[in-house]
Design an enzyme around this catalytic site. Structure first.
Site: not given
Length: 407
Positions: A16, A97, A126, A178
């Site tokens: 990404d 995160r 996320d 992923s």
């Protein structure tokens, strides 16, 4: 879009974010893109990252070493809370995160950026975790989330875009899981795992350890020492947070510990299936809970289990920087004052087997608990206790019997 001239990108070098750099420059009038990677223990995933970021259009790359802070100020507080999401998930991505996003905001403000960009999908958790942290520390900052607006509808289309722009990728169409990796865990999603009926191909996907079937036939014994709920030593050797987790990852991985296959409820409402590897973390959670068994009184132990569920939700939902999470952490810290001692465990083919626990603050009293003769517990006292404890039940039954006779 003309007012966005400088963007700070949360950059991992994965699929990404690799294509986001040229995409930003194409769609935001050749804006400057500053990439930021938070090192929370990804290991070799950081290799060659600067060269790749610059080659794809970034003006610079920050690689911030957050590993020690990550383990000791985010992971350990969650461990002390015994916070587990939906009984299985040890929150590996979730609490990574906030610390990364906080550092990205600090760099964005120092660089005078017009916006912060992330590569989270519109279906995932996320995006919430990143953006809540941004709102907490830079409430006026513009946020760019390409997955919510761009033309790509699948990872297949992203790979095609990368190939067209000569962007090197460490994945291909066949291994396009992923993944999220840090020192605490590794997650796997997508491909064959999207069907919950499919058994995971562990020989293909596991990276932090082996399946229980391939673990050694001989058990491994370890002793973990805690001070006020924090793990401080392994087999008598003092270790800081990162060293402790790394050592237990090796031991746990070798013995097939910490593999979780679950269908979880995402914050955005859908269910998703993932396979998580958390070998060291699984050992730490088990050992910490074992020590609490003898150090916490019954009411605190039971209430803390409820707090752990709520704490896990806050972490999973991206609400780390909230008054409630901070208040719950204060409560948890107060419960940990006497959670000090040693836990001995046996690791064997995916199992963690208790082999001993001791603490100078233990509330376990052998003289009281013994089945042998003792002089400290009068068993006749239990009759009066049961009469009082069962009084509401007795009264209800008597009332029901009286009512039945009148019918």
């Amino acid at each position: 879009m003309a007012d966005i001239k400088k963007v700070v990108l949360a950059y991992s070098g994965g699929l990404d974010t690799s294509i986001i750099i040229p995409w930003l420059k194409e769609n935001y009038d050749n804006c400057e893109v500053i990439a930021v990677s938070g090192n929370v223990g990804q290991g070799t995933e950081l290799d060659g990252l600067e060269e790749k970021a610059l080659a794809t259009g970034a003006s610079k790359l920050y690689i911030e070493d957050l590993t020690k802070e990550f383990i000791e100020e985010y992971v350990y507080p969650t461990l002390k809370a015994d916070a587990v999401y939906e009984n299985k998930y040890l929150l590996g991505t979730s609490f990574a995160r906030p610390i990364i996003a906080k550092r990205i905001v600090e760099i964005a403000l120092a660089e005078g950026a017009d916006a912060i960009c992330h590569g989270c999908t519109g279906k995932g958790n996320d995006q919430v975790r990143f953006e809540l942290a941004i709102k907490r520390f830079a409430p006026q900052m513009k946020i760019i989330a390409p997955w919510r607006t761009w033309e790509f509808k699948s990872r297949e289309q992203e790979i095609e875009y990368a190939e067209q722009h000569n962007i090197p990728l460490k994945i291909n169409r066949e291994t396009n899981y992923s993944k999220d990796k840090n020192l605490w865990h590794l997650s796997h999603e997508g491909l064959d795992l999207e069907d919950p009926w499919n058994e995971p191909m562990y020989d293909k996907i596991l990276e932090m350890g082996v399946s229980p079937e391939k673990a050694p036939d001989e058990a491994t014994y370890i002793t973990l020492s805690f001070e006020k709920g924090v793990p401080v030593a392994l087999n008598g050797e003092k270790l800081d947070g990162p060293a402790m987790v790394a050592a237990l990852n090796e031991l746990g991985g070798k013995n097939g510990i910490g593999i979780a296959d679950m269908v979880e409820n995402r914050l955005v409402g859908m269910k998703s299936r993932g396979v998580y590897e958390t070998p060291g973390g699984t050992i730490l959670y088990h050992a910490h809970n074992k020590l609490e068994e003898i150090c916490l009184d019954r009411d605190t132990y039971h209430y803390k289990q409820q707090v752990g569920i709520r704490f896990a939700e806050l972490v999973y939902f991206g609400q780390w920087f909230t008054p409630l999470r901070e208040a719950l952490s204060a409560f948890v810290d107060s419960t940990q004052q006497n959670v000090t001692g040693d836990v001995r465990l046996k690791l064997y083919k995916g199992n963690i087997i208790d082999a001993g626990v001791k603490s100078p603050y233990s509330l376990y009293d052998e003289d009281i608990a013994t089945f042998d003769e003792d002089e400290v517990y009068d068993q006749n006292d239990s009759a009066g206790f049961i009469n009082l404890f069962g009084l509401p039940i007795k009264v209800q039954a008597m009332k029901e019997q009286a009512a039945a006779k009148k019918q």
